[in-house]
Scaffold this active site. Structure first.
Site, short mmCIF file in Angstrom:
data_model
loop_
_atom_site.label_atom_id
_atom_site.label_comp_id
_atom_site.label_asym_id
_atom_site.label_seq_id
_atom_site.Cartn_x
_atom_site.Cartn_y
_atom_site.Cartn_z
N HIS A 56 0.83 -1.22 0.00
CA HIS A 56 0.00 0.00 0.00
C HIS A 56 0.86 1.26 0.00
O HIS A 56 1.81 1.39 0.77
CB HIS A 56 -1.02 -0.01 1.14
CG HIS A 56 -0.48 0.01 2.53
ND1 HIS A 56 -0.15 1.18 3.19
CD2 HIS A 56 -0.23 -0.99 3.41
CE1 HIS A 56 0.26 0.89 4.42
NE2 HIS A 56 0.23 -0.42 4.57
N ASP A 105 6.20 0.75 6.78
CA ASP A 105 4.76 0.54 6.60
C ASP A 105 4.17 1.64 5.71
O ASP A 105 3.74 2.67 6.21
CB ASP A 105 4.08 0.54 7.97
CG ASP A 105 2.61 0.20 7.90
OD1 ASP A 105 2.19 -0.42 6.91
OD2 ASP A 105 1.87 0.56 8.84
N GLU A 138 -4.94 1.91 2.48
CA GLU A 138 -5.02 0.74 3.37
C GLU A 138 -5.16 1.16 4.81
O GLU A 138 -5.88 0.53 5.59
CB GLU A 138 -3.78 -0.14 3.19
CG GLU A 138 -3.83 -1.46 3.94
CD GLU A 138 -3.32 -1.40 5.38
OE1 GLU A 138 -3.53 -2.37 6.13
OE2 GLU A 138 -2.70 -0.37 5.76
N GLU A 139 -4.48 2.24 5.20
CA GLU A 139 -4.38 2.59 6.61
C GLU A 139 -5.71 3.01 7.23
O GLU A 139 -5.98 2.68 8.39
CB GLU A 139 -3.35 3.71 6.81
CG GLU A 139 -1.90 3.31 6.53
CD GLU A 139 -1.35 2.30 7.52
OE1 GLU A 139 -2.09 1.84 8.41
OE2 GLU A 139 -0.17 1.94 7.40
N ASP A 157 3.40 -6.38 3.44
CA ASP A 157 2.94 -5.31 4.33
C ASP A 157 3.30 -5.64 5.77
O ASP A 157 2.49 -5.48 6.68
CB ASP A 157 1.43 -5.09 4.19
CG ASP A 157 0.94 -3.88 4.96
OD1 ASP A 157 1.78 -3.04 5.36
OD2 ASP A 157 -0.28 -3.77 5.20
N HIS A 189 3.42 2.79 12.66
CA HIS A 189 2.54 3.94 12.86
C HIS A 189 3.13 5.02 13.77
O HIS A 189 2.41 5.79 14.39
CB HIS A 189 1.18 3.51 13.44
CG HIS A 189 0.40 2.62 12.55
ND1 HIS A 189 -0.80 2.04 12.94
CD2 HIS A 189 0.62 2.18 11.28
CE1 HIS A 189 -1.27 1.29 11.95
NE2 HIS A 189 -0.43 1.36 10.94
#
Length: 473
Positions: A284, A296, A330-331, A358, A428
């Protein structure tokens, strides 16, 4: 009878020779893939640009659009048969001014706290939200306390990731519900805000963001939600044990906007024999905004792009159509993955295989694979080809969020499984930056993906040729 036995022996010898020749040929091809990735790879260079020249690529942002344009241009340079953008409407949420928080233990006695808004949260009032704190270990405890103990307070979800679980994604799955649904559930009991312990296995000062949802909760009933670092969660929990009436104050200025148009980025090599059978590799393109999104999922994006480049470089033309899909959103929505599957279904496309990366750019260990028993046995027959590269993990069950909408209809789904022990140190958070990615580990992951795609393309998922001993048994 003697003639029959002699014929059987000759047949077994021929079968054994065929299997041995195939093994040697595949070993040489896979060696070529790894050599090309490690000695002349492009994935690290691409990731450098995504991370350092563009940065955090939150859906709907200018930087996300820059990433779309950059990756499309790079795919076009590879000389693929087709490169295009697939429009998709995505949510647009902005963080606003930097968040601020403190714990107050007495008049004028405060301690600042590392905090970040959860993606999708509403803002606090202009002056911030300040209230006493109720610590809970999970959503299920809210009912135990009831409205009489929660109303007017800030709920502090402090269930940590379990450190005794070897598979860190299992540990993450055991507590992420408090981040995603905590505010929705706490608001039902009259809470004025929510703070969540970061999804992180180590103690540090980095708060980790992530998506949250209010579900169908009316806008007027929604409350602000943020994550605090694990060190601050430990501090706050310790202070609450000795001073239950302390107050917590935090200020968020985030905002939810109207949906905007973005794109999935797609590149394709048309299959030479079975063009109607489509194989997908992807990651992503969007990321959270407080870091570079290097692990990520910048790593997954560039590894997927590299698969097609490696095939071009070694002169391998796939029999089946091979697509790289760089999914958007995606997030905080999975809009890109859902849109891709929706379009594929409307066109009647046959997706033969899909592989996603991912889980960070760490040392590859193997794959999680969602397939039938027979299909999985075919994959296991290739395991010995990966042994020289220390790839040993082949387990049923796996894939990735963006390719999950393709599940069903016989599509085999796979997810690259790197070593996950460090992943949640950066997931994140603001420290998910380019310097945390090891060049060699990233390139090994790209080569591992390309090798699996090569084998899937060459053999499909038919029953593997057995060796002489297996036939004799």
């Amino acid at each position: 009878m003697k003639t029959f036995k002699m014929g059987l022996v000759l047949f077994l010898i021929a079968m054994s020779a065929t299997a041995q020749n195939q093994y040697i040929s595949d070993s040489l091809s896979i060696r070529k893939i790894y050599d090309m990735s490690l000695l002349n790879g492009k994935s690290y260079e691409w990731l450098d640009h995504l991370s350092n020249e563009i940065g955090g690529r939150l859906s709907g942002s200018y930087k996300a659009q820059q990433a779309v344009e950059y990756t499309k241009a790079q795919l076009e340079e590879l000389g693929l048969d087709k490169v295009w953008l697939q429009p998709v409407m995505v949510p647009k949420w902005t963080r606003g001014e930097r968040e601020f928080a403190f714990v107050q233990t007495g008049p004028g006695v405060t301690r600042n706290v590392n905090i970040t808004a959860l993606g999708g949260s509403i803002a606090t009032p202009a002056g911030g939200t300040k209230a006493q704190v109720l610590e809970v270990q999970g959503i299920e405890q809210l009912a135990e306390y009831g409205r009489e103990n929660i109303e007017g307070k800030i709920v502090f979800f402090n269930r940590p990731m379990r450190a005794d679980l070897i598979h860190t994604f299992e540990s993450y799955g055991g507590c992420v519900d408090q981040r995603y649904s905590g505010a929705k559930e706490a608001a039902k009991y009259g809470a004025v805000g929510v703070i969540v312990r970061s999804m992180n296995l180590r103690l540090d000062d980095f708060p980790h963001t992530g998506s949250m949802s209010y579900g169908d909760l009316p806008v007027k009933d929604r409350i602000p939600a943020a994550a605090i670092s694990t060190n601050d969660a430990e501090y706050l929990s310790g202070m609450l044990k000795i001073q239950k009436d302390l107050e917590f104050s935090f200020k968020l200025s985030c905002e939810q906007h109207e949906d905007v148009q973005s794109y999935n980025v797609i590149g394709e090599i048309t299959g030479s024999e079975f063009p109607e059978d489509i194989m997908v590799v992807g990651g992503h393109l969007d990321s959270w905004d407080i870091g570079d999104g290097a692990h990520d999922d910048g790593a997954g994006v560039v590894q997927s792009m590299e698969v097609l480049r490696l095939f071009r470089e070694i002169g391998y033309t796939p029999k089946r159509t091979l697509r790289v899909v760089l999914f958007m959103n995606e997030e905080n929505g999975l809009r890109g993955g859902n849109k891709y599957a929706e379009v594929a279904k409307s066109k009647g496309e046959n997706h033969f295989f899909a592989l996603e990366s991912d889980s960070g750019g760490f040392t590859p260990r193997g794959f999680g694979i969602t397939a039938s028993k027979e299909q999985f046995e075919s994959v296991l027959s290739w395991k010995k080809l990966f042994k020289p590269y220390l790839i040993h993990y082949f387990e049923r069950g796996g894939g990735g969020a963006d390719i999950s909408p393709l599940n069903g209809g016989g599509t085999v789904l796979a997810g690259l499984r790197p070593d996950s022990q460090r992943y949640f140190d950066y997931h994140h958070a603001a420290n998910d930056t380019f310097d945390k990615v090891n060049k060699r580990e990233l390139e090994l992951g790209a080569a591992t993906m390309a090798s699996l795609v090569y084998l899937v393309d060459k053999y499909g998922f038919e029953k593997p040729i057995q060796n002489t001993q297996e036939i004799a048994d």
